[in-house]
Design a protein around this motif. Structure first.
Motif, mmCIF file in Angstrom:
data_model
loop_
_atom_site.group_PDB
_atom_site.id
_atom_site.type_symbol
_atom_site.label_atom_id
_atom_site.label_comp_id
_atom_site.label_asym_id
_atom_site.label_seq_id
_atom_site.Cartn_x
_atom_site.Cartn_y
_atom_site.Cartn_z
ATOM 1 N N MET A 1 28.606 14.361 27.862
ATOM 2 C CA MET A 1 28.965 14.087 26.508
ATOM 3 C C MET A 1 27.676 13.763 25.775
ATOM 4 O O MET A 1 26.833 13.044 26.292
ATOM 5 C CB MET A 1 29.935 12.910 26.452
ATOM 6 C CG MET A 1 30.229 12.466 25.070
ATOM 7 S SD MET A 1 31.459 11.170 25.016
ATOM 8 C CE MET A 1 32.889 12.172 25.193
ATOM 9 N N VAL A 2 27.540 14.315 24.590
ATOM 10 C CA VAL A 2 26.347 14.077 23.787
ATOM 11 C C VAL A 2 26.716 13.511 22.430
ATOM 12 O O VAL A 2 27.826 13.700 21.939
ATOM 13 C CB VAL A 2 25.505 15.362 23.594
ATOM 14 C CG1 VAL A 2 24.998 15.888 24.915
ATOM 15 C CG2 VAL A 2 26.263 16.416 22.844
ATOM 16 N N SER A 3 25.764 12.813 21.858
ATOM 17 C CA SER A 3 25.883 12.303 20.499
ATOM 18 C C SER A 3 24.838 13.028 19.661
ATOM 19 O O SER A 3 23.702 13.203 20.106
ATOM 20 C CB SER A 3 25.620 10.791 20.495
ATOM 21 O OG SER A 3 25.540 10.304 19.175
ATOM 22 N N ILE A 4 25.222 13.472 18.482
ATOM 23 C CA ILE A 4 24.289 14.149 17.581
ATOM 24 C C ILE A 4 23.917 13.180 16.468
ATOM 25 O O ILE A 4 24.780 12.757 15.702
ATOM 26 C CB ILE A 4 24.912 15.433 16.971
ATOM 27 C CG1 ILE A 4 25.460 16.348 18.061
ATOM 28 C CG2 ILE A 4 23.904 16.145 16.087
ATOM 29 C CD1 ILE A 4 24.436 16.949 18.971
ATOM 30 N N GLY A 5 22.650 12.818 16.411
ATOM 31 C CA GLY A 5 22.172 11.874 15.407
ATOM 32 C C GLY A 5 21.921 12.545 14.065
ATOM 33 O O GLY A 5 22.054 13.771 13.927
ATOM 34 N N PRO A 6 21.542 11.762 13.060
ATOM 35 C CA PRO A 6 21.286 12.307 11.722
ATOM 36 C C PRO A 6 20.161 13.338 11.710
ATOM 37 O O PRO A 6 20.111 14.200 10.844
ATOM 38 C CB PRO A 6 20.906 11.092 10.880
ATOM 39 C CG PRO A 6 21.154 9.893 11.707
ATOM 40 C CD PRO A 6 21.388 10.327 13.109
ATOM 41 N N ASP A 7 19.265 13.251 12.704
ATOM 42 C CA ASP A 7 18.156 14.198 12.777
ATOM 43 C C ASP A 7 18.573 15.516 13.439
ATOM 44 O O ASP A 7 17.792 16.452 13.526
ATOM 45 C CB ASP A 7 16.980 13.597 13.530
ATOM 46 C CG ASP A 7 17.331 13.189 14.958
ATOM 47 O OD1 ASP A 7 18.498 13.335 15.365
ATOM 48 O OD2 ASP A 7 16.425 12.704 15.666
ATOM 49 N N GLY A 8 19.829 15.583 13.910
ATOM 50 C CA GLY A 8 20.335 16.799 14.527
ATOM 51 C C GLY A 8 20.013 16.934 16.006
ATOM 52 O O GLY A 8 20.384 17.914 16.631
#
Length: 68
Positions: A1-8
């Motif tokens: 599972m991954v999280s995508i931050g505001p920087d993409g």
């Protein structure tokens, strides 16, 4: 599972390196599941129930995966 931050950029937050076969089979049996990730745990819950044990399911309603 991954999280995508505001920087993409993706950040791995939960990974199952070698899930036991029983876990993989249980996960694949959920129909129309709902997923919740909170506190380093992934909860998978079925959204369909049957009143009969002979409906082809194995009775599993919830699967929780987490760290540690």
């Amino acid at each position: 599972m991954v999280s995508i931050g505001p920087d993409g950029e993706p950040k791995t937050v939960l990974q199952a390196p070698q899930a036991p076969q029983a876990t993989l089979q249980a996960e694949n049996r959920f129909f129309g599941a709902k997923y919740l990730y909170e506190g380093d745990r992934l909860v998978i819950a079925t959204t369909r129930l049957s009143g009969s044990g002979s409906a082809g399911g194995d009775g599993k309603l919830l699967l929780v995966l987490g760290k540690g």
